[in-house]
Motif scaffolding. Structure first.
Motif, PDB file in Angstrom:
ATOM      1  N   ASN A   1      -8.398  -7.993  14.214  1.00 10.36           N
ATOM      2  CA  ASN A   1      -8.173  -6.595  13.869  1.00 10.36           C
ATOM      3  C   ASN A   1      -8.533  -6.339  12.408  1.00 10.36           C
ATOM      4  N   LYS A   2      -9.224  -5.239  12.143  1.00 10.18           N
ATOM      5  CA  LYS A   2      -9.585  -4.875  10.761  1.00 10.18           C
ATOM      6  C   LYS A   2      -8.359  -4.506   9.937  1.00 10.18           C
ATOM      7  N   THR A   3      -7.331  -3.984  10.587  1.00  7.61           N
ATOM      8  CA  THR A   3      -6.094  -3.653   9.876  1.00  7.61           C
ATOM      9  C   THR A   3      -5.277  -4.926   9.695  1.00  7.61           C
ATOM     10  N   LYS A   4      -5.100  -5.324   8.439  1.00  9.59           N
ATOM     11  CA  LYS A   4      -4.384  -6.563   8.141  1.00  9.59           C
ATOM     12  C   LYS A   4      -2.913  -6.336   7.822  1.00  9.59           C
ATOM     13  N   ALA A   5      -2.565  -5.091   7.499  1.00 10.71           N
ATOM     14  CA  ALA A   5      -1.174  -4.805   7.167  1.00 10.71           C
ATOM     15  C   ALA A   5      -0.924  -3.310   7.264  1.00 10.71           C
ATOM     16  N   LEU A   6       0.343  -2.947   7.316  1.00 10.59           N
ATOM     17  CA  LEU A   6       0.775  -1.561   7.246  1.00 10.59           C
ATOM     18  C   LEU A   6       1.712  -1.419   6.058  1.00 10.59           C
ATOM     19  N   VAL A   7       1.648  -0.284   5.379  1.00 10.39           N
ATOM     20  CA  VAL A   7       2.558  -0.018   4.277  1.00 10.39           C
ATOM     21  C   VAL A   7       3.301   1.276   4.586  1.00 10.39           C
TER      22      VAL A   7
ATOM     23  N   LEU B   1       6.239  -4.162  -1.953  1.00 14.31           N
ATOM     24  CA  LEU B   1       4.974  -3.671  -2.489  1.00 14.31           C
ATOM     25  C   LEU B   1       4.862  -4.214  -3.906  1.00 14.31           C
ATOM     26  N   ALA B   2       3.734  -4.841  -4.222  1.00 12.54           N
ATOM     27  CA  ALA B   2       3.589  -5.544  -5.501  1.00 12.54           C
ATOM     28  C   ALA B   2       3.684  -4.596  -6.688  1.00 12.54           C
ATOM     29  N   ASN B   3       3.018  -3.440  -6.593  1.00 12.24           N
ATOM     30  CA  ASN B   3       2.998  -2.469  -7.685  1.00 12.24           C
ATOM     31  C   ASN B   3       2.882  -1.073  -7.097  1.00 12.24           C
ATOM     32  N   ASP B   4       3.191  -0.057  -7.889  1.00 14.02           N
ATOM     33  CA  ASP B   4       2.916   1.310  -7.458  1.00 14.02           C
ATOM     34  C   ASP B   4       1.442   1.393  -7.066  1.00 14.02           C
ATOM     35  N   ALA B   5       1.156   2.090  -5.981  1.00 15.56           N
ATOM     36  CA  ALA B   5      -0.226   2.124  -5.502  1.00 15.56           C
ATOM     37  C   ALA B   5      -0.485   3.402  -4.715  1.00 15.56           C
ATOM     38  N   THR B   6      -1.734   3.850  -4.761  1.00 17.49           N
ATOM     39  CA  THR B   6      -2.200   4.938  -3.905  1.00 17.49           C
ATOM     40  C   THR B   6      -3.059   4.319  -2.813  1.00 17.49           C
ATOM     41  N   ILE B   7      -2.607   4.448  -1.575  1.00 19.45           N
ATOM     42  CA  ILE B   7      -3.279   3.822  -0.432  1.00 19.45           C
ATOM     43  C   ILE B   7      -3.483   4.877   0.640  1.00 19.45           C
ATOM     44  N   GLY B   8      -4.714   5.032   1.081  1.00 16.21           N
ATOM     45  CA  GLY B   8      -5.004   6.038   2.094  1.00 16.21           C
ATOM     46  C   GLY B   8      -4.674   7.442   1.630  1.00 16.21           C
ATOM     47  N   GLY B   9      -4.789   7.672   0.313  1.00 20.25           N
ATOM     48  CA  GLY B   9      -4.508   8.996  -0.242  1.00 20.25           C
ATOM     49  C   GLY B   9      -3.029   9.289  -0.425  1.00 20.25           C
ATOM     50  N   LYS B  10      -2.160   8.305  -0.193  1.00 17.18           N
ATOM     51  CA  LYS B  10      -0.721   8.516  -0.325  1.00 17.18           C
ATOM     52  C   LYS B  10      -0.163   7.604  -1.414  1.00 17.18           C
ATOM     53  N   VAL B  11       0.837   8.110  -2.132  1.00 21.49           N
ATOM     54  CA  VAL B  11       1.417   7.376  -3.249  1.00 21.49           C
ATOM     55  C   VAL B  11       2.612   6.564  -2.764  1.00 21.49           C
ATOM     56  N   PHE B  12       2.590   5.270  -3.050  1.00 22.42           N
ATOM     57  CA  PHE B  12       3.679   4.376  -2.668  1.00 22.42           C
ATOM     58  C   PHE B  12       4.277   3.753  -3.920  1.00 22.42           C
ATOM     59  N   ALA B  13       5.608   3.782  -4.005  1.00 21.23           N
ATOM     60  CA  ALA B  13       6.296   3.278  -5.187  1.00 21.23           C
ATOM     61  C   ALA B  13       6.890   1.901  -4.918  1.00 21.23           C
ATOM     62  N   LYS B  14       6.711   1.004  -5.852  1.00 25.26           N
ATOM     63  CA  LYS B  14       7.328  -0.320  -5.781  1.00 25.26           C
ATOM     64  C   LYS B  14       8.851  -0.133  -5.759  1.00 25.26           C
ATOM     65  N   GLY B  15       9.510  -0.853  -4.868  1.00 26.80           N
ATOM     66  CA  GLY B  15      10.959  -0.731  -4.730  1.00 26.80           C
ATOM     67  C   GLY B  15      11.368   0.226  -3.634  1.00 26.80           C
ATOM     68  N   ASN B  16      10.478   1.187  -3.332  1.00 18.03           N
ATOM     69  CA  ASN B  16      10.746   2.157  -2.260  1.00 18.03           C
ATOM     70  C   ASN B  16       9.810   1.965  -1.075  1.00 18.03           C
ATOM     71  N   SER B  17       8.987   0.915  -1.120  1.00 20.33           N
ATOM     72  CA  SER B  17       7.948   0.741  -0.103  1.00 20.33           C
ATOM     73  C   SER B  17       7.910  -0.714   0.363  1.00 20.33           C
TER      74      SER B  17
ATOM     75  N   TYR C   1       2.898   6.475   5.376  1.00 18.43           N
ATOM     76  CA  TYR C   1       2.465   5.150   5.802  1.00 18.43           C
ATOM     77  C   TYR C   1       0.953   5.127   5.921  1.00 18.43           C
ATOM     78  N   ALA C   2       0.405   3.931   5.831  1.00 23.38           N
ATOM     79  CA  ALA C   2      -1.046   3.787   5.854  1.00 23.38           C
ATOM     80  C   ALA C   2      -1.412   2.382   6.310  1.00 23.38           C
ATOM     81  N   GLU C   3      -2.628   2.247   6.825  1.00 25.23           N
ATOM     82  CA  GLU C   3      -3.165   0.937   7.181  1.00 25.23           C
ATOM     83  C   GLU C   3      -3.819   0.312   5.959  1.00 25.23           C
ATOM     84  N   MET C   4      -3.781  -1.024   5.897  1.00 27.03           N
ATOM     85  CA  MET C   4      -4.360  -1.745   4.763  1.00 27.03           C
ATOM     86  C   MET C   4      -5.354  -2.787   5.275  1.00 27.03           C
ATOM     87  N   PRO C   5      -6.544  -2.867   4.662  1.00 30.59           N
ATOM     88  CA  PRO C   5      -7.544  -3.849   5.100  1.00 30.59           C
ATOM     89  C   PRO C   5      -7.289  -5.255   4.580  1.00 30.59           C
ATOM     90  N   SER C   6      -6.309  -5.390   3.667  1.00 32.47           N
ATOM     91  CA  SER C   6      -5.996  -6.706   3.116  1.00 32.47           C
ATOM     92  C   SER C   6      -4.546  -6.686   2.635  1.00 32.47           C
TER      93      SER C   6
END
Length: 840
Positions: free
Chosen positions: A389-395, A422-438, A482-487
């Motif tokens: 599967n190309k999707t390796k993870a979900l966030v 989540l290792a660090n705050d990140a924007t994935i799939g156009g959505k903002v994810f915060a470390k500690g809340n994700s 939520y978003a799919e992650m390729p890695s």
């Protein structure tokens, strides 16, 4: 004529059986001997199986007694229900296996892990989980468990010795202790010495809410996937501890039916369930058919029931490499009742359940290696699928609400699904994810198919009929991004032990305290604050203060003119923050960018005293969800007001009254008139689903309900049921635009929200757009099934309206905001209606 005489004779025999003394021989195989040192059920509970409905306490005493005298049985208590009844599990196998039970369990689990292919299946025991009466008023299963447990402990001979050597049976004698106790009380207290099969007899008509549900009126057979209730958490823990090969779920159905066993409807199996699962289910079914043929019981299969929603006991196993089997026995709903198939006695229903419990372990014994191989291959195949599967993870997460995300992570943890920070705050799939809340969920793990079942959106189906809901996408239910992650590049350390979140006040203030309304548990905090007679206000506009932005709905607690001095206030708020697991911020000034803290755009809030209409005519599941939300999540007192005496109540003490979904015509005009007068004096009425029609009919609201004009064309009589069934919206997820500046939208981060809908109540929007803070989008279907005709009605309709009536307000939701205790994402809508309804 011969057939009529046969049915008459069978019915007469059943009647004689019910009237005469029953003994255990009616149920047990008679071609074997039984150990005389093992006590029979009647020796412990004081009556024969089927003579009375067993209460949970007697059931518990008998099971504990068996465990104390039999070296084939051990017993454990896995927790307690809401009514503090023990949630028991019996482990039944040979004495030799008991001496190595932990080794057997570990080797069995290894079959589902990497390297399982090398394990020898020839001598491995098969694991069978048998559960009874998840619906308390379907008691033949739990009562059959008395005879079944006796058989397992007392039967002698090489056949049962071999079966016990090759099988580990996990026996749950009562999936629903509270419901079983409630129904047994009803059936026993209404039993006559001269048994009366008249269907009009009071014995067969329970009072509301009935014994089907648990303490909070939940159907706990829908909670296998969400795991929100203590009974579910116990059995899911057992399931993942053992990973059984077969799980059986013993139910009852309508009195005029016969006996059903799976497989069910072939077209209504979830696509993630392998075809071989259904083939094995059908092969096991041949054993049930043979056993029921032997005792002359009618039965059917492959119709009526489906294997779609993975939250049911007979379907959840199918996405876990196990074979789930549903049994449905025609219900006597008491001790004896007339039916289309003759007199239906309670002992007869028990015997069918007992018989299929035995046929299950016979099938398990004879198909052992085949079923063990299926489990091993299932997990190997789905791991290989995940690698391709190309999707390796979900966030998933919410940058402003750590608690909602934590609760979804908690569900994953209960299912043995691994996840990471989540290792660090990140924007994935156009959505903002915060470390500690994700959280990050890798797909390369033991059961990626279970993850897919929980996170996927599905809108195409092979059939338009569903026994239960058609969608349950968890991040949508929790209103999480939520978003799919390729890695796994954004994945931090794995969380092996999910710890409770912590809340606090950052420091003591001389001026004021603030907390945004976004967090899931802010209503719990606000309720405690107001009940302490501490003044609090809510912001009707956003503002910035001391380098931080505050959104609509921010709660402000001034320090001055409170009943507590500043230090006592700080200590109290700190305790509240810790209990609600939220962050409260101290500020030193009222001067802001935007509305100042002394602005009139801060609205004073008052203590709430809420009533909930319950009783005849009210949907007990819907009412129970609200009761549970207030009592278990938010620690808010809630007065349950029964329809039987509602018209005699003085309503002045209540600030809000909730009217759950109700059945047509159940609420009369007298009730409506009383409620109207209370609303006009300043009360807030909050209705759900069909209450819209009642509000409109009794002139409490002016609503325009959209109706379908569907006409059946070229539909034969044989197609009628399917045609009408296709128009049922049994449970799907839809997108609505949300005006976050309206008080109903306070605490929401995004401008859209996912709503669960299981009704066909459609409202036209108000002519003024500001009165439509929630409005379905032009393309609202996110996941699940809805007919084309109903989808047209839904588009641009509104699921919420609020109107003034005298000094009060009337609020209507056309959708269930509290569905099955796991729709966390819309619980805030009801809380907003409670706390901020007067501002709307």
């Amino acid at each position: 004529m011969k057939r009529l005489l046969l049915f008459s004779l069978l019915g007469f025999c059943q009647f004689l059986l019910a009237q005469e003394s029953i003994n255990l021989n009616y149920y047990l195989p008679q071609n074997i001997s039984y150990d005389p040192s093992i006590p029979k059920p009647s020796d412990i509970i004081g009556h024969e199986v089927g003579e009375w409905h067993v209460t949970h306490d007697k059931l518990m005493f008998y099971m504990k007694t068996l465990a104390s005298v039999s070296d084939r049985i051990t017993i454990e208590n896995r927790g307690f229900t809401f009514e503090d009844r023990p949630i028991l599990l019996l482990t039944v196998t040979s004495p030799k296996n008991h001496q190595n039970i932990e080794g057997i369990r570990k080797e069995h689990l290894a079959l589902t892990e990497n390297g399982g292919s090398s394990i020898n299946l020839e001598t491995m025991p098969i694991v069978v989980y048998q559960g009874f009466s998840v619906h308390g008023n379907e008691p033949s299963g739990a009562n059959a468990g008395l005879a079944y447990a006796y058989y397992l402990a007392a039967a002698q001979g090489p056949e049962i010795e071999k079966m016990l050597e090759n099988t580990v049976i996990l026996m749950d004698p009562s999936f629903n202790p509270d419901g079983l106790q409630r129904f047994a009380y009803w059936a026993n207290t209404n039993k006559s010495e001269n048994l009366n099969p008249d269907g009009n007899e009071r014995e067969y008509h329970e009072v509301w809410p009935g014994g089907r549900t648990n303490h909070y009126w939940f159907d706990i057979n829908r909670d296998w996937l969400p795991v929100q209730l203590p009974e579910s958490r116990a059995r899911i823990s057992t399931f993942h501890k053992w990973m059984p090969n077969i799980l059986t779920d013993h139910h009852e159905m309508g009195t005029n039916s016969t006996f059903f066993f799976q497989p069910g409807e072939a077209k209504r199996v979830h696509p993630l369930t392998p075809k071989i699962n259904q083939e094995l289910t059908a092969e096991i079914g041949t054993y049930h058919a043979k056993a029921l043929d032997k005792i002359g019981s009618l039965y059917y299969s492959e119709e009526g029931y489906d294997d779609y929603y993975y939250g049911k006991g007979s379907t959840f196993p199918d996405v876990n490499g196990c074979i789930g089997i549903l049994f449905e026995q025609a219900s006597s709903r008491g001790h004896i009742q007339e039916s289309e198939n003759g007199l239906l006695t309670f002992p007869f229903t028990i015997r069918n359940q007992f018989t299929t419990a035995l046929s299950t372990i016979e099938a398990a014994q004879n198909m052992r290696e085949k079923i063990l191989k299926y489990q091993r291959d299932y997990f190997k195949d789905i791991r290989n699928e995940a690698l391709k599967n190309k999707t390796k993870a979900l966030v998933f997460g919410d940058s402003k609400d750590a608690n909602k995300a934590w609760h979804l992570a908690e569900i994953l943890s209960r299912h043995g699904i691994k996840f990471h920070e989540l290792a660090n705050d990140a924007t994935i799939g156009g959505k903002v994810f915060a470390k500690g809340n994700s959280y990050v969920v890798p797909m390369d793990q033991k059961n990626p198919r279970l993850i897919q079942a929980m996170f996927e959106k599905r809108t195409t189906f092979t059939d338009s009929l569903f026994y239960d809901i058609s969608a349950w996408t968890f991040p949508l239910a929790f209103d999480l991004d939520y978003a799919e992650m390729p890695s796994l590049i954004n994945a931090g350390p794995e969380i092996s032990d999910i710890k409770a979140l912590e809340g606090r006040v950052d420091r003591e203030s001389d001026y004021a305290y603030l907390f945004e309304w976004n967090d899931y548990y802010t209503p719990k905090a606000l309720n405690a604050i107001l009940n302490k007679d501490i003044r609090a206000k809510v912001a009707k506009r956003p503002f910035n203060l001391e380098g931080r932005a505050y959104d609509y709905g921010t709660i402000m607690i001034p320090v001055q003119n409170q009943s507590l001095d500043k230090t006592a206030l700080y200590n109290f708020l700190n305790g509240i923050a810790q209990d609600a697991k939220i962050k409260i911020t101290a500020v030193g000034t009222g001067l802001t960018q935007g509305i100042d803290l002394g602005s009139n755009d801060f609205e004073a809030l008052k203590k709430q005293e809420v009533g909930l209409l319950v009783g005849n005519g009210i949907a007990s599941n819907d009412a129970g969800e609200i009761w549970h939300l207030f009592d278990q999540r938010y620690d808010m007192k809630l007065s349950k007001l029964d329809t039987d005496y509602f018209n005699r109540i003085d309503l002045k003490r209540y600030t809000a009254i909730i009217i759950p979904n109700s059945w047509g015509g159940s609420l009369d005009k007298k009730t409506a008139d009383k409620l109207k007068e209370w609303i006009k004096d300043g009360g807030i009425a909050i209705g759900y689903l069909r209450a819209a029609e009642w509000f409109e009919k009794n002139e409490m609201m002016k609503l325009t309900l959209k109706k379908d004009s569907l006409v059946a064309k070229n539909i034969s009589y044989a197609q009628k049921r399917d045609f009408l069934g296709a128009q049922v919206t049994g449970g799907a997820i839809f997108e609505a635009d949300l005006d976050r500046s309206h008080p109903i939208g306070y605490g929401y981060k995004n401008n859209t929200v996912a709503l669960f809908r299981d009704s066909n109540v459609y409202l036209e929007p108000d002519k003024d757009s500001y009165n439509n803070p929630l409005k379905y989008t032009q393309n609202p279907l996110l996941s699940g099934y809805i007919s084309e005709e109903n989808l047209k009605l839904l588009k641009k309709s509104v699921p919420f309206q609020v109107q003034k009536l005298g000094k009060g307000k009337v609020i209507i939701f056309t959708d269930n905001t509290n569905f099955r205790a796991f729709w966390y994402g819309t619980n805030k809508l009801l809380m907003n209606a409670i706390f901020f309804g007067g501002m709307m």
